[in-house]
Write an enzyme that holds these catalytic residues in place. Structure first.
Site, mmCIF file in Angstrom:
data_model
loop_
_atom_site.group_PDB
_atom_site.id
_atom_site.type_symbol
_atom_site.label_atom_id
_atom_site.label_comp_id
_atom_site.label_asym_id
_atom_site.label_seq_id
_atom_site.Cartn_x
_atom_site.Cartn_y
_atom_site.Cartn_z
ATOM 1 N N SER A 50 -7.086 -1.201 7.135
ATOM 2 C CA SER A 50 -8.567 -1.113 7.148
ATOM 3 C C SER A 50 -9.233 -2.468 6.862
ATOM 4 C CB SER A 50 -9.054 -0.031 6.177
ATOM 5 O OG SER A 50 -8.505 -0.114 4.896
ATOM 6 N N LYS B 110 0.821 -1.216 0.000
ATOM 7 C CA LYS B 110 0.000 0.000 0.000
ATOM 8 C C LYS B 110 0.861 1.275 0.000
ATOM 9 C CE LYS B 110 -1.951 -1.237 3.870
ATOM 10 N NZ LYS B 110 -1.159 -2.497 4.054
ATOM 11 N N THR B 111 1.814 1.335 0.915
ATOM 12 C CA THR B 111 2.643 2.543 1.016
ATOM 13 C C THR B 111 3.472 2.736 -0.243
ATOM 14 O OG1 THR B 111 2.772 2.211 3.398
ATOM 15 C CG2 THR B 111 4.396 3.686 2.432
#
Ligand code: ADP
Length: 178
Positions: free
Chosen positions: A87, A18-19
């Site tokens: 999430s 993600k990052t």
């Protein structure tokens, strides 16, 4: 310039990418729209905005909602933003989508075994040894997105390909002015 803001919400296991994708996407969009999106990294938020929270389901949901509120504020203010947050809960992600409106949900899919092999921050080793508990994917659930707008496969495509596919999806929605 983009006329309105939007949120790209990257969800997935720790180590899924993600990052990495968020940063590359920010670079690509900065070059394309001359407006550098804000990148909101879940780990960084944990250290500042959510220092009071732990990893119970309730606290995780609160963390997601707080980040969603920040994204919504930025988006309504015309500031493109990219959130990279594990999430793990569908309900909480759905709430964020309602809150933000112009949100692209991007599932960064990667097999758990590869995330563990990457073990970017050493968390999986600690989770497997019991040094940390309630670690997503190990002894805490991750609910795979039911209807993501885009699914990236970080085990099978390059970071540039992933970023490019997100740009295409934003373009298809008319969220990029150029
Ligand atoms: P997350 O933010 O989901 O926890 P990170 O982006 O911090 O994950 O770490 C992902 C790791 O996987 C990085 O070391 C990155 O270089 C590596 N990686 C290898 N291939 C890819 C890819 N195609 N997309 C994203 N990350 C990749």
């Amino acid at each position: 310039m983009t006329e309105q803001g939007f949120t790209v919400w990257l969800t997935g296991l720790s180590g899924a990418g993600k990052t990495t994708v968020a940063r590359r996407l920010a670079d690509v969009l900065a070059g394309r729209t001359h407006c550098r999106p804000e990148v909101i990294d879940g780990d960084e938020v944990r250290a500042v905005l959510s220092r009071d929270l732990g990893f119970s389901r309730e606290d995780r949901e609160t963390n997601i909602r707080r980040i969603g509120a920040v994204c919504g504020t930025l988006t309504r203010g015309g500031v493109p933003n990219i959130a990279a947050v594990v999430s793990p809960y569908q309900d909480a992600r759905d709430d964020v989508r309602r809150e933000v409106g112009r949100l692209l949900e991007v599932f960064v899919d990667c097999p758990l075994a590869l995330c563990e092999q990457r073990d970017v921050k050493g968390w999986y080793r600690k989770a497997r040894s019991g040094e940390v508990t309630r670690f997503t994917g190990v002894d805490d659930p991750y609910e795979r997105p039911e209807r993501p707008d885009v699914t990236l496969h970080s085990d099978a495509e390059t970071v540039d390909q992933s970023a490019g596919r997100v740009v295409e999806a934003l373009h298809a929605r008319g969220w990029l002015a150029c």
